[in-house]
Design a protein around this motif. Structure first.
Motif, PDB file in Angstrom:
ATOM      1  N   SER A   1      17.865  -2.749   7.044  1.00  0.00           N
ATOM      2  CA  SER A   1      18.941  -2.093   7.789  1.00  0.00           C
ATOM      3  C   SER A   1      19.513  -3.078   8.810  1.00  0.00           C
ATOM      4  CB  SER A   1      18.393  -0.872   8.524  1.00  0.00           C
ATOM      5  OG  SER A   1      17.456  -1.285   9.520  1.00  0.00           O
ATOM      6  N   PRO A   2      20.665  -2.743   9.418  1.00  0.00           N
ATOM      7  CA  PRO A   2      21.193  -3.627  10.469  1.00  0.00           C
ATOM      8  C   PRO A   2      20.189  -3.866  11.589  1.00  0.00           C
ATOM      9  CG  PRO A   2      22.873  -2.065   9.784  1.00  0.00           C
ATOM     10  CD  PRO A   2      21.612  -1.665   9.082  1.00  0.00           C
ATOM     11  N   GLN A   3      19.442  -2.806  11.971  1.00  0.00           N
ATOM     12  CA  GLN A   3      18.435  -2.970  13.023  1.00  0.00           C
ATOM     13  C   GLN A   3      17.300  -3.874  12.570  1.00  0.00           C
ATOM     14  OE1 GLN A   3      19.732  -0.139  11.893  1.00  0.00           O
ATOM     15  NE2 GLN A   3      20.121   1.350  13.513  1.00  0.00           N
ATOM     16  N   ALA A   4      16.922  -3.776  11.280  1.00  0.00           N
ATOM     17  CA  ALA A   4      15.843  -4.622  10.757  1.00  0.00           C
ATOM     18  C   ALA A   4      16.256  -6.087  10.752  1.00  0.00           C
ATOM     19  CB  ALA A   4      15.467  -4.165   9.350  1.00  0.00           C
ATOM     20  N   LYS A   5      17.521  -6.345  10.460  1.00  0.00           N
ATOM     21  CA  LYS A   5      17.997  -7.733  10.488  1.00  0.00           C
ATOM     22  C   LYS A   5      17.913  -8.298  11.901  1.00  0.00           C
ATOM     23  CE  LYS A   5      21.031  -7.559   6.450  1.00  0.00           C
ATOM     24  NZ  LYS A   5      22.309  -7.989   5.869  1.00  0.00           N
ATOM     25  N   VAL A   6      18.332  -7.497  12.877  1.00  0.00           N
ATOM     26  CA  VAL A   6      18.263  -7.946  14.267  1.00  0.00           C
ATOM     27  C   VAL A   6      16.813  -8.145  14.685  1.00  0.00           C
ATOM     28  CG1 VAL A   6      18.675  -7.235  16.652  1.00  0.00           C
ATOM     29  CG2 VAL A   6      20.463  -6.937  14.931  1.00  0.00           C
ATOM     30  N   ALA A   7      15.932  -7.232  14.266  1.00  0.00           N
ATOM     31  CA  ALA A   7      14.512  -7.346  14.620  1.00  0.00           C
ATOM     32  C   ALA A   7      13.912  -8.629  14.058  1.00  0.00           C
ATOM     33  CB  ALA A   7      13.742  -6.134  14.099  1.00  0.00           C
ATOM     34  N   ARG A   8      14.313  -9.007  12.840  1.00  0.00           N
ATOM     35  CA  ARG A   8      13.805 -10.253  12.247  1.00  0.00           C
ATOM     36  C   ARG A   8      14.285 -11.461  13.044  1.00  0.00           C
ATOM     37  NH1 ARG A   8       9.873 -13.158  10.574  1.00  0.00           N
ATOM     38  NH2 ARG A   8      10.482 -14.856   9.159  1.00  0.00           N
ATOM     39  N   LEU A   9      15.536 -11.436  13.476  1.00  0.00           N
ATOM     40  CA  LEU A   9      16.047 -12.546  14.288  1.00  0.00           C
ATOM     41  C   LEU A   9      15.307 -12.642  15.618  1.00  0.00           C
ATOM     42  CD1 LEU A   9      19.933 -12.415  13.807  1.00  0.00           C
ATOM     43  CD2 LEU A   9      18.251 -13.760  12.568  1.00  0.00           C
ATOM     44  N   GLU A  10      15.002 -11.483  16.210  1.00  0.00           N
ATOM     45  CA  GLU A  10      14.274 -11.497  17.478  1.00  0.00           C
ATOM     46  C   GLU A  10      12.863 -12.046  17.294  1.00  0.00           C
ATOM     47  OE1 GLU A  10      15.474 -10.723  20.603  1.00  0.00           O
ATOM     48  OE2 GLU A  10      17.330 -10.858  19.466  1.00  0.00           O
ATOM     49  N   THR A  11      12.242 -11.723  16.158  1.00  0.00           N
ATOM     50  CA  THR A  11      10.911 -12.270  15.868  1.00  0.00           C
ATOM     51  C   THR A  11      10.966 -13.790  15.772  1.00  0.00           C
ATOM     52  OG1 THR A  11      10.245 -10.261  14.694  1.00  0.00           O
ATOM     53  CG2 THR A  11       9.007 -12.280  14.213  1.00  0.00           C
ATOM     54  N   LEU A  12      11.951 -14.298  15.046  1.00  0.00           N
ATOM     55  CA  LEU A  12      12.100 -15.752  14.912  1.00  0.00           C
ATOM     56  C   LEU A  12      12.409 -16.397  16.257  1.00  0.00           C
ATOM     57  CD1 LEU A  12      14.153 -15.816  11.588  1.00  0.00           C
ATOM     58  CD2 LEU A  12      11.813 -16.636  11.893  1.00  0.00           C
ATOM     59  N   ARG A  13      13.209 -15.714  17.059  1.00  0.00           N
ATOM     60  CA  ARG A  13      13.534 -16.243  18.386  1.00  0.00           C
ATOM     61  C   ARG A  13      12.274 -16.307  19.253  1.00  0.00           C
ATOM     62  NH1 ARG A  13      15.634 -13.646  23.180  1.00  0.00           N
ATOM     63  NH2 ARG A  13      16.808 -15.126  24.441  1.00  0.00           N
ATOM     64  N   GLY A  14      11.418 -15.291  19.122  1.00  0.00           N
ATOM     65  CA  GLY A  14      10.163 -15.302  19.864  1.00  0.00           C
ATOM     66  C   GLY A  14       9.234 -16.418  19.436  1.00  0.00           C
ATOM     67  N   GLN A  15       9.450 -16.939  18.218  1.00  0.00           N
ATOM     68  CA  GLN A  15       8.675 -18.082  17.725  1.00  0.00           C
ATOM     69  C   GLN A  15       9.352 -19.407  18.043  1.00  0.00           C
ATOM     70  OE1 GLN A  15       8.395 -17.154  13.555  1.00  0.00           O
ATOM     71  NE2 GLN A  15       6.962 -15.455  13.866  1.00  0.00           N
ATOM     72  N   ASN A  16      10.346 -19.350  18.964  1.00  0.00           N
ATOM     73  CA  ASN A  16      11.074 -20.540  19.438  1.00  0.00           C
ATOM     74  C   ASN A  16      11.930 -21.198  18.362  1.00  0.00           C
ATOM     75  OD1 ASN A  16      10.042 -20.378  22.112  1.00  0.00           O
ATOM     76  ND2 ASN A  16       8.126 -21.342  21.434  1.00  0.00           N
ATOM     77  N   HIS A  17      12.363 -20.426  17.395  1.00  0.00           N
ATOM     78  CA  HIS A  17      13.303 -20.942  16.399  1.00  0.00           C
ATOM     79  C   HIS A  17      14.729 -20.786  16.909  1.00  0.00           C
ATOM     80  CE1 HIS A  17      10.622 -21.919  13.111  1.00  0.00           C
ATOM     81  NE2 HIS A  17      10.014 -20.736  13.222  1.00  0.00           N
ATOM     82  N   ARG A  18      15.585 -21.730  16.541  1.00  0.00           N
ATOM     83  CA  ARG A  18      17.019 -21.628  16.791  1.00  0.00           C
ATOM     84  C   ARG A  18      17.656 -21.217  15.468  1.00  0.00           C
ATOM     85  NH1 ARG A  18      15.051 -21.737  20.997  1.00  0.00           N
ATOM     86  NH2 ARG A  18      15.459 -23.090  22.794  1.00  0.00           N
ATOM     87  N   VAL A  19      18.028 -19.933  15.367  1.00  0.00           N
ATOM     88  CA  VAL A  19      18.378 -19.353  14.072  1.00  0.00           C
ATOM     89  C   VAL A  19      19.893 -19.317  13.871  1.00  0.00           C
ATOM     90  CG1 VAL A  19      18.145 -17.345  12.568  1.00  0.00           C
ATOM     91  CG2 VAL A  19      16.292 -17.944  14.152  1.00  0.00           C
ATOM     92  N   LEU A  20      20.316 -19.746  12.684  1.00  0.00           N
ATOM     93  CA  LEU A  20      21.690 -19.592  12.239  1.00  0.00           C
ATOM     94  C   LEU A  20      21.742 -18.423  11.267  1.00  0.00           C
ATOM     95  CD1 LEU A  20      24.662 -20.556  11.837  1.00  0.00           C
ATOM     96  CD2 LEU A  20      23.791 -22.019   9.990  1.00  0.00           C
TER      97      LEU A  20
END
Length: 748
Positions: free
Chosen positions: A622-641
């Motif tokens: 879902s749109p919320q799940a996509k955002v949640a995945r980005l937040e997880t990656l951000r918490g792992q110090n990734h710079r996500v495109l």
């Protein structure tokens, strides 16, 4: 007394004078109830940076009962929610006391105000540029006549320069003076305070020198500085207006009409914002749902591609929940509104967009970091130079003249150009390759990318199903065989009356032809017609009566049966974007991790991930799940495109560290992204490569600007600066950073 909360370094607040009318009109009429909370939407004028944003949000959040205070820096819109007896007028007064203009959203002219501000800056910039050119002509005459020109002639030319500079300073410089005064009046400083000081001091000293017949006047430097600073202010205003396009588009979608059913069953058209939870809604074929609703009558195919990313319509029946943004395809649906429009999925996506703009606004750009060091250094040096010369016995006018010369020769022209000129050259290079840049600081964030999340449909794939093959009695048929052509033509005669994506793909392969009369579309099943006493059906396997095991093993398919004859299966595929594999391999070679997060079915996502060699994938997101995945990656110090094209990607595009959208993406996704690319995925490695080179060039330019100041400051503080030296030095510094940026045009 107003609390002193410092503004972020390098941020012009651009505060507008706050009038009594702004804060005493009464805001109670604009308060609405959302659940157990009160809410109001305000428009804040004058907030320009992360420091302004933080100050306003913290001050409002400190009020009793406030549960949410979120300011969108690009649009100026602020949403406040609270519980308890807090008055809306007190919220507005709190913002006003900080020195910012505030109005209820319904009373604000929004886009018109932004357009007027942009036009005003453009006119001011044009006036300053025209005046600078004319004053420079007079200044060149003074420099050329040094040693030969009489004192009266020189004084006359200086006086003419001052006559030109004075109205320009008052007219074009008002943007800086108003902002500086508003900041000082409310007990804090911003970047416009030292700018106003430099302009005023340089002009005042120049007037004094002209009146006493001195050799040096800096009217040209005053107007040129004003001109260069207005260029940056105008570009910033234009980018902010463009950045709000996504929110505007989504807001327009939420203001569409909804058909509400009365207790007597009458259909009444109302604004989406007037729908309350529990209202009965009629959703006609071809209509988009504006609120989340639970179906209680009707069966229909629904296109959820903009909401979930699912590439094929899904059949909805009583008891199922349909989200706002989905489009009804085939038959009327009646449902009960579950939430008001402000709590629908569309509204949640809008909040994601605002949160993303807020996060990007707080991003500290290279220029901001450089200015935070530059400004205190230069102005402290000028003050110390003035004090030092006074202690050495110099007169006050001479000491002030040296201080002014220090401010002028260290004019931030090179510093102001260091980032913008590199961005303009790089943006031009990408534009020639079909890439349109939408964000001013996108290059800096794109250069930091180490992880890419792709949407599937329309991003990695073409997004349009295509007929791949036909199967009859378990055997494949060649599409060009006579038997296959005959069956395809018959099936297409039914498919021509349908808007289902698979029907459209079938018709595209069959080519032009007549639509059969008497075709009925049965929602959730398919198409049916009576031909020469036989029943022809085109639709799902279960409806046709095909073996369920065979149907489950196949991908997207349509089945066609003519009476009792064996059914033929039409198999479809959503082809991968041309050159996708090569582009992804190039990205892997650059050390970037790849991942797919899609709203499409798990089977389709897994198949594509295997084809492209991508190990990490998520389906049915879902749109919320996509955002949640980005937040997880951000918490792992990734710079996500994030790379996506649908409405369901808009929130993720906005909240990602950086984002890209293909040219075929919907307008909201394009507006939420940093850049829009045309063609295939091979543009992405080019964008990232150019971004990294642009960041390197910007850093080099700031180093060159710093080196220039190291040389220029000693010359200025020792009293050896003449107008000619100042003009040559400023021009050379600007030329050097510009020539360095031009290296971005060289292809690698």
């Amino acid at each position: 007394m107003t609390a002193l909360i410092p503004t972020a370094p390098g941020c012009p607040s651009g505060l507008s004078p706050v009038t009594a009318r702004d804060t005493k009109t009464g805001y109670t009429g604009f308060v609405r109830d959302v659940g157990d909370e009160h809410a109001i939407d305000l428009v804040v004028r004058g907030a320009k940076c992360g420091g302004c944003l933080s100050k306003i949000e913290k001050s409002v959040s400190a009020l009793p009962g406030v549960t949410q205070a979120r300011l969108n820096l690009s649009s100026g819109q602020m949403r406040v929610r609270w519980t308890g007896p807090l008055a809306a007028d007190r919220i507005a007064q709190t913002i006003s006391d900080l020195g910012y203009g505030v109005a209820a959203q319904a009373a604000d002219t929004g886009a018109a105000d932004k357009a007027r501000e942009e036009r005003s800056l453009l006119i001011s910039m044009g006036v300053a540029g025209f005046a600078a050119a004319n004053i420079m002509l007079l200044s060149v005459s003074v420099w050329a006549g040094t040693g030969e020109m009489g004192e009266a002639t020189r004084q006359t030319l200086h006086a003419l320069s001052g006559v030109i500079a004075l109205p320009v300073l008052l007219f074009s410089g008002r943007h800086f003076f108003r902002s500086a005064w508003a900041a000082l009046r409310n007990g804090h400083a911003n970047m416009d305070v030292p700018i106003s000081l430099a302009l005023s001091l340089a002009f005042g000293v120049s007037v004094f020198e002209t009146l006493r017949g001195g050799e040096h006047a800096y009217f040209d430097a005053v107007v040129m500085l004003c001109f260069f600073l207005l260029i940056g202010r105008f570009l910033d205003a234009r980018l902010r207006r463009q950045a709000h396009a996504a929110a505007n588009a989504l807001a327009a979608m939420q203001t569409s009409a909804v058909t509400r059913l009365t207790d007597k069953g009458e259909a009444v058209s109302v604004a989406a914002r007037d729908v309350a939870a529990g209202d009965r809604i009629l959703l006609a074929p071809g209509e988009r749902a504006m609120v989340d609703m639970r179906i209680f009558d009707g069966v229909s195919d629904v296109d959820e591609s903009l909401v979930t990313g699912e590439s094929l319509p899904r059949t909805f029946s009583p008891g199922m929940t349909l989200h706002a943004g989905a489009i009804n395809v085939s038959a009327p649906l009646r449902g009960e509104a579950l939430k008001v429009v402000e709590e629908s999925l569309l509204s949640q996506i809008g909040e994601m967009l605002e949160a993303g703009e807020q996060r990007r606004s707080a991003y500290r750009r290279i220029a901001d970091r450089a200015v935070s060091i530059y400004v205190p250094f230069v102005h402290t040096t000028a003050a110390l130079a003035c004090l030092g010369w006074l202690l050495l016995g110099a007169s006050l006018p001479d000491a002030l003249m040296i201080a002014a010369a220090t401010l002028i020769i260290t004019c931030p022209c090179a510093l102001a150009l260091a980032a913008p000129v590199a961005q303009v050259v790089a943006a031009g290079r990408l534009f020639r390759k079909g890439v349109y840049l939408r964000s001013g600081d996108a290059f800096e964030r794109l250069a930091e990318i180490d992880h890419i999340v792709f949407d599937k449909t329309g991003t990695l794939t073409l997004g349009t199903p295509k007929l791949e093959g036909m199967v009859l009695r378990g055997q494949s048929l060649a599409l060009d065989s006579p038997e296959a052509k005959a069956m395809l033509a018959d099936a297409a005669s039914l498919a021509r009356v349908s808007h289902h994506p698979l029907s459209r793909a079938l018709v595209a392969t069959a080519g032009p032809g007549a639509a059969r009369e008497g075709v009925r579309e049965i929602a959730g099943c398919g198409l049916e017609a009576s031909v020469d006493g036989q029943t022809w059906r085109l639709g799902s396997a279960n409806w046709i009566g095909t073996d369920k095991a065979l149907a489950a093993a196949s991908g997207p398919s349509l089945w066609f049966a003519r009476g009792d004859a064996p059914a033929v299966q039409f198999r479809f595929v959503d082809n991968v974007q041309p050159g996708a594999a090569e582009a992804l391999n190039t990205l892997r070679a650059q050390g970037i991790d790849l991942e797919i997060v899609s709203g499409d079915q798990n089977g389709a996502v897994a198949s594509l991930a295997g084809t492209l060699g991508i190990a990490d994938w998520t389906g049915e997101a879902s749109p919320q799940a996509k955002v949640a995945r980005l937040e997880t990656l951000r918490g792992q110090n990734h710079r996500v495109l994030m790379v996506g094209d649908g409405l369901n990607d808009a929130g993720a595009l906005s909240l990602a560290h950086a984002s890209l959208a293909p040219g075929a993406a919907i307008d909201i996704s394009q507006s939420a992204s940093d850049a829009v690319y045309s063609g295939g995925l091979d543009a992405i490695p080019v964008i990232l490569r150019v971004a990294r080179k642009t960041r390197a060039i910007m850093r080099q330019n700031f180093a060159l600007a710093a080196a220039y100041n190291v040389i220029a400051v000693p010359i200025a503080v020792t009293g050896h600066v003449t107008p000619l030296v100042a003009a040559i030095a400023m021009s050379l510094s600007s030329i050097i950073v510009t020539l360095n940026a031009m290296r971005l045009q060289i292809e690698e």
